[in-house]
Design an enzyme around this catalytic site. Sequence first.
Site, PDB file in Angstrom:
ATOM      1  CD  GLU A   1      -0.977   1.495   4.248  1.00 45.19           C
ATOM      2  OE1 GLU A   1      -0.609   2.288   3.348  1.00 45.19           O
ATOM      3  OE2 GLU A   1      -2.162   1.152   4.422  1.00 45.19           O
TER       4      GLU A   1
ATOM      5  CG  HIS B   1      -5.069  -1.432  -1.239  1.00 44.13           C
ATOM      6  ND1 HIS B   1      -5.327  -0.324  -0.479  1.00 44.13           N
ATOM      7  CD2 HIS B   1      -6.087  -2.283  -0.977  1.00 44.13           C
ATOM      8  CE1 HIS B   1      -6.441  -0.496   0.208  1.00 44.13           C
ATOM      9  NE2 HIS B   1      -6.924  -1.676  -0.085  1.00 44.13           N
TER      10      HIS B   1
ATOM     11  CG  HIS C   1      -1.679  -1.085   1.590  1.00 46.78           C
ATOM     12  ND1 HIS C   1      -3.023  -1.121   1.322  1.00 46.78           N
ATOM     13  CD2 HIS C   1      -1.402  -2.277   2.195  1.00 46.78           C
ATOM     14  CE1 HIS C   1      -3.543  -2.262   1.731  1.00 46.78           C
ATOM     15  NE2 HIS C   1      -2.580  -2.988   2.268  1.00 46.78           N
TER      16      HIS C   1
END
Length: 184
Positions: free
Chosen positions: A117, A156, A35
């Site tokens: 992330e 994602h 992500h």
Amino acid sequence: MKINLDGVLSTVAQRPCSHFDERPDEADISLLVIHNISLPAGQFGTPFVDELFMGSIDCNAHPSFSDLKNLRVSAHCFIKRTGEAIQYVPFEKRAWHAGQSEYEDAPACNNFSIGIELEGTDTAPYSLEQYKTLTIISKSIMQRYPKITPSRIVGHCDIAPGRKTDPGSSFNWPLFFNMLEQLS
């Protein structure tokens, strides 16, 4: 870098948050999802991503944060532009990173995936330090969870098409996979 039996990375800062729960089947960890995030959008080095994952973000700190009110999200790990990594959720637990998602006809990807992330945006190039850290962590994950292979590392955007676009066109997949192969 080692991952202990609880799914905690060695030598990575730990910031345990409460935004996670138990996986339906711990033996089914089989997908790694990449992500990006920046808060406010396009701004790096702020404390707001950490505060979001810790559930302590002040939604009045920036006008764009109004839609974050009462949002409970997390990632297993966050990699800053400097390459520094923070782990919020042990890999054995279900982080809340994927939202409504599906991969190879299996819905609810949070159940069987690990979410990392990167501090960034879809269009700003990621730093070499981020790729290095991502590669090391990904390799450790693949060793600890052998169902995760290079073909089961996705963005994602791949599990929530039309809803999500990250890690975006700025993510250099060939570079990342080459670095991953070189680490073997």
